[in-house]
Design a protein around this motif. Structure first.
Motif, PDB file in Angstrom:
ATOM      1  N   GLY A   1       0.808  -1.213   0.000  1.00  0.00           N
ATOM      2  CA  GLY A   1       0.000   0.000   0.000  1.00  0.00           C
ATOM      3  C   GLY A   1       0.840   1.261   0.000  1.00  0.00           C
ATOM      4  N   VAL A   2       1.825   1.321   0.877  1.00  0.00           N
ATOM      5  CA  VAL A   2       2.605   2.563   1.021  1.00  0.00           C
ATOM      6  C   VAL A   2       3.553   2.763  -0.172  1.00  0.00           C
ATOM      7  N   LEU A   3       4.073   1.685  -0.744  1.00  0.00           N
ATOM      8  CA  LEU A   3       4.910   1.813  -1.940  1.00  0.00           C
ATOM      9  C   LEU A   3       4.062   2.217  -3.156  1.00  0.00           C
ATOM     10  N   SER A   4       2.830   1.720  -3.206  1.00  0.00           N
ATOM     11  CA  SER A   4       1.917   2.148  -4.272  1.00  0.00           C
ATOM     12  C   SER A   4       1.624   3.636  -4.151  1.00  0.00           C
ATOM     13  N   ALA A   5       1.471   4.100  -2.912  1.00  0.00           N
ATOM     14  CA  ALA A   5       1.243   5.534  -2.677  1.00  0.00           C
ATOM     15  C   ALA A   5       2.428   6.347  -3.190  1.00  0.00           C
TER      16      ALA A   5
ATOM     17  N   TYR B   1       8.739  -5.440  -5.204  1.00  0.00           N
ATOM     18  CA  TYR B   1       9.685  -5.123  -6.276  1.00  0.00           C
ATOM     19  C   TYR B   1       8.951  -4.483  -7.454  1.00  0.00           C
ATOM     20  N   GLY B   2       7.755  -5.000  -7.750  1.00  0.00           N
ATOM     21  CA  GLY B   2       6.957  -4.444  -8.838  1.00  0.00           C
ATOM     22  C   GLY B   2       6.630  -2.979  -8.616  1.00  0.00           C
ATOM     23  N   CYS B   3       6.257  -2.645  -7.374  1.00  0.00           N
ATOM     24  CA  CYS B   3       5.977  -1.246  -7.033  1.00  0.00           C
ATOM     25  C   CYS B   3       7.212  -0.375  -7.229  1.00  0.00           C
ATOM     26  N   MET B   4       8.374  -0.888  -6.795  1.00  0.00           N
ATOM     27  CA  MET B   4       9.606  -0.103  -6.900  1.00  0.00           C
ATOM     28  C   MET B   4      10.055   0.059  -8.348  1.00  0.00           C
ATOM     29  N   VAL B   5       9.918  -0.995  -9.155  1.00  0.00           N
ATOM     30  CA  VAL B   5      10.274  -0.902 -10.572  1.00  0.00           C
ATOM     31  C   VAL B   5       9.396   0.142 -11.252  1.00  0.00           C
ATOM     32  N   ASP B   6       8.109   0.121 -10.936  1.00  0.00           N
ATOM     33  CA  ASP B   6       7.176   1.103 -11.491  1.00  0.00           C
ATOM     34  C   ASP B   6       7.547   2.515 -11.037  1.00  0.00           C
TER      35      ASP B   6
ATOM     36  N   SER C   1       9.909   7.761 -12.589  1.00  0.00           N
ATOM     37  CA  SER C   1      10.726   8.937 -12.247  1.00  0.00           C
ATOM     38  C   SER C   1      11.951   9.061 -13.145  1.00  0.00           C
ATOM     39  N   GLY C   2      12.073   8.174 -14.135  1.00  0.00           N
ATOM     40  CA  GLY C   2      13.182   8.263 -15.089  1.00  0.00           C
ATOM     41  C   GLY C   2      14.399   7.443 -14.729  1.00  0.00           C
ATOM     42  N   GLU C   3      14.356   6.778 -13.578  1.00  0.00           N
ATOM     43  CA  GLU C   3      15.497   5.947 -13.141  1.00  0.00           C
ATOM     44  C   GLU C   3      15.355   4.545 -13.735  1.00  0.00           C
ATOM     45  N   VAL C   4      15.359   4.487 -15.065  1.00  0.00           N
ATOM     46  CA  VAL C   4      15.056   3.233 -15.768  1.00  0.00           C
ATOM     47  C   VAL C   4      16.124   2.176 -15.529  1.00  0.00           C
TER      48      VAL C   4
ATOM     49  N   VAL D   1       3.615  -8.145 -16.075  1.00  0.00           N
ATOM     50  CA  VAL D   1       3.146  -6.867 -15.524  1.00  0.00           C
ATOM     51  C   VAL D   1       4.328  -5.973 -15.169  1.00  0.00           C
ATOM     52  N   MET D   2       5.319  -6.542 -14.500  1.00  0.00           N
ATOM     53  CA  MET D   2       6.498  -5.763 -14.107  1.00  0.00           C
ATOM     54  C   MET D   2       7.283  -5.299 -15.329  1.00  0.00           C
ATOM     55  N   LEU D   3       7.462  -6.223 -16.278  1.00  0.00           N
ATOM     56  CA  LEU D   3       8.186  -5.877 -17.499  1.00  0.00           C
ATOM     57  C   LEU D   3       7.433  -4.809 -18.298  1.00  0.00           C
ATOM     58  N   GLY D   4       6.113  -4.919 -18.314  1.00  0.00           N
ATOM     59  CA  GLY D   4       5.295  -3.940 -19.024  1.00  0.00           C
ATOM     60  C   GLY D   4       5.434  -2.548 -18.427  1.00  0.00           C
ATOM     61  N   ALA D   5       5.501  -2.487 -17.088  1.00  0.00           N
ATOM     62  CA  ALA D   5       5.678  -1.190 -16.420  1.00  0.00           C
ATOM     63  C   ALA D   5       7.036  -0.578 -16.787  1.00  0.00           C
ATOM     64  N   LEU D   6       8.060  -1.434 -16.842  1.00  0.00           N
ATOM     65  CA  LEU D   6       9.390  -0.938 -17.190  1.00  0.00           C
ATOM     66  C   LEU D   6       9.451  -0.512 -18.657  1.00  0.00           C
TER      67      LEU D   6
END
Length: 448
Positions: free
Chosen positions: A307-311, A341-346, A351-354, A371-376
């Motif tokens: 929840g907090v990482l999504s925020a 990890y998914g939240c952090m990758v997103d 923020s541009g830190e690809v 899903v994670m790869l798609g976000a990246l």
């Protein structure tokens, strides 16, 4: 006999061990009634000691059904489902027939294991024992099948059982909710009401969860009015269900009012509010609640951090996200899961830190999902990072060989970078692979 009654009045293991010693000295320990009193205290009393109960049980010659049932029950309620099942198997191997006191706790162990195979086998034993009409056993079967994701078998059992009580209805409704079949849960609730059953707090909690899943704010509000009208106590469980329902349906202010008015809250209550705030873009408020957890001396769990990482992700709070993610294991002892990890990758990608996001993903013990790869990939497109995008597309194609949309994204990236030879090469690959343009692909590309 006096020693047996003394065992019933024990208040500590020290007292029980003294009585146990006297039973051994006086040869009373061979008496099954006396031994069973010792076993019951050790296995089931809050002052008992399960390991001592197991040692005691192993010393008893020819333990009876009551003793087997006592230890199976103790293992099941102490969250040792494997041990409970092993005891049940040994009980049958030793020629003891399970009874109406055995099956409810064996099925509780099956439910804890979420083992469909285990549940099916025990169900067969129930039928052979002629106990398939026992309320407690049927309830155990319904729950075990439901949590093992065989909701269809659970429903068949439910429909065949004619002597339904409120508990049976509630378990079936809860089963649907746990399997994210909200509409079925609500239809069954409506049927329950039409047959004259009055829901209790447990039923209503499940119904409110179904309302949260299916965006049924109106029905959730009706349930809330029913709770008030009936004067039902809004304890932690029901209160949390209400907060969750309002938060999931976007009624954030109402959820927060309820949250603030609750005299007692557990971590599930906090999670419901934090996740609700995160979902609807109230990032700073979600972080403030997370910080208050420490003041309340409540330990966050893995759901809290999702929840907090999504925020942080929705609010673009990259530094806060890094700090919180880093503190999970170091400060709180919570091992990050793939969702974190998914939240952090997103978050990093947005923020541009690809490249940092890619490195974080490489450090996982799991393989990244689509899903994670798609976000990246979306982050690569937004920030024009062709280098990382090429690697991400390769991984995505390994997972979904027919997903031509990722090639389209990469082709557009090449075009924007002026790499026309790569554009033509990729289009040739797509043509050779017989990829077809599907309706809405450009819309998908825009979203990605």
């Amino acid at each position: 006999m006096a020693l047996s009654f003394l065992a019933d009045k024990c208040k500590s293991m020290h007292q029980l061990m003294q009585i146990h010693a006297q039973m051994i000295i006086s040869s009373r320990i061979d008496d099954h009634f006396a031994a069973s009193r010792l076993l019951t205290f050790c296995a089931l009393s809050s002052s008992g000691h399960l390991s001592y109960a197991i040692k005691l049980f192993n010393k008893i010659e020819n333990p009876n059904n009551f003793m087997w049932n006592t230890l199976i029950r103790a293992q099941a309620i102490n969250k040792n489902p494997d041990e409970a099942i092993s005891l049940y198997i040994n009980m049958r191997r030793n020629g003891f027939a399970p009874n109406e006191h055995t099956f409810p706790f064996v099925l509780k162990a099956c439910a804890s294991l979420r083992s469909l195979n285990c549940c099916s086998q025990v169900h067969t034993h129930v039928l052979k024992s002629g106990l398939d009409l026992d309320l407690h056993i049927v309830n155990g079967l319904l729950r075990s099948y439901s949590v093992s994701s065989d909701i269809h078998t659970a429903r068949r059992l439910f429909d065949r059982f004619t002597n339904k009580n409120l508990t049976i209805w509630t378990t079936m409704i809860c089963g649907y909710t746990q399997n994210f079949l909200a509409n079925e849960a609500l239809l069954l609730f409506d049927q329950m009401i039409s047959e004259g059953f009055v829901p209790n707090s447990v039923t209503l909690s499940s119904v409110l969860s179904a309302c949260a899943q299916s965006d049924c704010l109106e029905l959730g509000e009706t349930v809330h009015v029913f709770i008030k009208t009936r004067g039902l106590e809004t304890g932690v469980i029901l209160g949390t269900a209400l907060v969750h329902m309002y938060a999931k349906n976007g009624a954030i202010l109402r959820a927060r009012e309820l949250f603030d008015s609750m005299p007692k809250r557990n971590i599930a209550t906090w999670n419901a509010m934090i996740c609700g705030l995160a979902s609807y873009g109230h990032a700073e408020e979600a972080l403030n609640l997370f910080r208050k957890l420490k003041e309340e001396q409540i330990v966050p769990n893995d759901v809290t951090f999702v929840g907090v990482l999504s925020a942080c992700c929705h609010g673009g709070l990259t530094d806060d996200g890094r700090e919180i993610f880093g503190s999970m294991k170091r400060v709180y002892g919570v091992e990050p899961k793939i969702e974190h990890y998914g939240c952090m990758v997103d978050l990093l990608g947005r923020s541009g830190e690809v490249k940092e996001a890619e490195e974080l993903m490489k450090g996982m013990v799991w393989k990244p999902d689509v899903v994670m790869l798609g976000a990246l990939l979306a982050a690569c497109k937004y920030h024009g990072n062709v280098e990382v995008a090429e690697r991400v597309v390769k991984q995505m194609m390994d997972l979904e060989p027919d997903n031509h949309v990722v090639y389209v994204v990469l082709s557009n990236l090449y075009a924007e970078a002026g790499r026309w030879e790569d554009v033509m090469r990729l289009r040739k690959v797509m043509k050779q692979g017989n990829f077809k343009k599907t309706p809405g692909w450009s819309l998908v590309d825009d979203v990605v």
